[in-house]
Design a protein around this motif. Structure first.
Motif, PDB file in Angstrom:
ATOM      1  N   ALA A  96       0.809  -1.219   0.000  1.00  0.00           N
ATOM      2  CA  ALA A  96       0.000   0.000   0.000  1.00  0.00           C
ATOM      3  C   ALA A  96       0.841   1.267   0.000  1.00  0.00           C
ATOM      4  CB  ALA A  96      -0.931  -0.002   1.202  1.00  0.00           C
ATOM      5  N   THR A  97       2.004   1.215   0.617  1.00  0.00           N
ATOM      6  CA  THR A  97       2.844   2.409   0.726  1.00  0.00           C
ATOM      7  C   THR A  97       3.936   2.473  -0.340  1.00  0.00           C
ATOM      8  OG1 THR A  97       4.273   1.284   2.341  1.00  0.00           O
ATOM      9  CG2 THR A  97       2.449   2.596   3.208  1.00  0.00           C
ATOM     10  N   GLY A  98       3.887   1.542  -1.308  1.00  0.00           N
ATOM     11  CA  GLY A  98       4.871   1.558  -2.377  1.00  0.00           C
ATOM     12  C   GLY A  98       6.250   1.095  -1.965  1.00  0.00           C
ATOM     13  N   GLY A  99       6.312   0.272  -0.915  1.00  0.00           N
ATOM     14  CA  GLY A  99       7.594  -0.172  -0.402  1.00  0.00           C
ATOM     15  C   GLY A  99       8.177  -1.354  -1.152  1.00  0.00           C
ATOM     16  N   THR A 100       9.379  -1.733  -0.751  1.00  0.00           N
ATOM     17  CA  THR A 100      10.047  -2.911  -1.290  1.00  0.00           C
ATOM     18  C   THR A 100      10.301  -3.876  -0.139  1.00  0.00           C
ATOM     19  OG1 THR A 100      11.093  -1.737  -3.135  1.00  0.00           O
ATOM     20  CG2 THR A 100      12.148  -3.770  -2.394  1.00  0.00           C
ATOM     21  N   GLY A 101       9.896  -5.115  -0.323  1.00  0.00           N
ATOM     22  CA  GLY A 101      10.032  -6.087   0.744  1.00  0.00           C
ATOM     23  C   GLY A 101      10.319  -7.477   0.212  1.00  0.00           C
ATOM     24  N   ALA A 102      11.115  -8.220   0.974  1.00  0.00           N
ATOM     25  CA  ALA A 102      11.404  -9.615   0.659  1.00  0.00           C
ATOM     26  C   ALA A 102      10.433 -10.493   1.437  1.00  0.00           C
ATOM     27  CB  ALA A 102      12.839  -9.957   1.035  1.00  0.00           C
TER      28      ALA A 102
END
Length: 304
Positions: A96-102
């Motif tokens: 939702a916040t446009g983040g990057t996550g593994a």
């Protein structure tokens, strides 16, 4: 709607009905340094291809859930800094916040379900941490297995965990724990343990039928396939026991808790085994990928 993109390879596999195996991305961002992380991730993907299936490494990149990564994306993720390690609780917020996550085990299972992928290969699942009776530190992976219909192939729970309590939670949640080809539960870096497996299956087709039968019965959740590390690659339990004890004692002495426990223990075990734990870890992940590909192919055959 979730912003979700399939890699070209995965999109083609969906079109033809080919077998697909999900893979997590924390091994890339949090498991080992660059470039070894990318090399190992690519190697595991190639193992799946060699076994006749298609790999789908999951990750959230700039708010987009990627089902499979292109080669350049894999490289970029392997060098990225400050990548979030996402599970069920924070995966939606990252998107939702446009983040990057593994993706962890739980997040990868969620991504696989969204993409219609039934099999996922990983190293080891999270579980009940030692001292959980006071810390209540239990991985979200266990509850995810209880509700998300994905068959997870792992070398058991990570050896740093309280494996008997982990098995108890899985039993309570109704998750089938199936040892592949042996009667004991594998203990991650060690092929065997003194814990008897609740269930045993010796062929990929049996595991695929178990998955399909659960779905036909309308039962929630997936299966945990405990696949032993090849004996040639293992660290024997008697050699590992004093190492685990020392690492845990150091963590307790230094007051390390919560999310910091696992990375601390894994790093200390790596140091105390002079790198053998990482070598074994790579071997077991590759072994799990090959079995997952066989299960995925059998599931394709079972489709009407």
């Amino acid at each position: 709607m979730i912003n979700m993109i399939y890699s070209a390879e995965v999109a083609a596999a969906r079109e033809t009905g080919a077998a697909i195996v999900a893979l997590e991305s924390t091994i890339i961002t949090h498991g080992m340094p660059y470039p070894q992380n990318v090399e190992v991730a690519a190697q595991v993907e190639d193992d799946i291809r060699a076994a006749g299936a298609v790999p789908a490494t999951m990750a959230v990149i700039d708010g987009v859930l990627h089902i499979g990564l292109e080669a350049d994306q894999l490289q970029a993720l392997g060098q990225a800094q400050n990548v979030a390690k996402i599970s069920r609780a924070d995966m939606p917020a990252c998107i939702a916040t446009g983040g990057t996550g593994a993706t962890t085990v739980a997040a990868t299972m969620i991504a696989a379900r969204l993409a219609g992928i039934s099999v996922f290969a990983t190293g080891g699942i999270g579980g009940v941490h030692k001292g959980a009776e006071t810390s209540f530190d239990i991985s979200a992976d266990l509850l995810e297995l209880a509700q998300t219909p994905v068959t997870v192939v792992a070398a058991g729970a990570k050896a740093i965990l309280d494996i008997p309590k982990t098995l108890e939670v899985l039993e309570t949640q109704g998750v089938p724990v199936i040892a592949f080809g042996q009667d004991s539960i594998p203990a991650f870096w060690s092929a065997t343990s003194d814990l008897r497996a609740p269930l045993r299956m010796d062929r990929a087709v049996e595991i695929a039928r178990g998955h399909a039968t659960r779905q036909a019965m309308g039962l929630p959740g997936g299966q945990l396939i405990a696949n032993p590390i090849p004996e040639a690659d293992q660290i024997a339990a008697e050699d590992l026991a004093p190492v685990l004890k020392q690492a845990q004692t150091e963590a307790d002495t230094q007051g390390i808790s919560g999310k910091d426990v696992t990375p601390f223990l894994l790093q200390r075990i790596f140091e105390l085994t002079k790198g053998r734990s990482l070598t074994a870890n790579i071997a077991l992940v590759r072994n799990n990928a090959r079995l997952a590909a066989e299960i995925a192919k059998e599931l394709v055959k079972l489709k009407p």
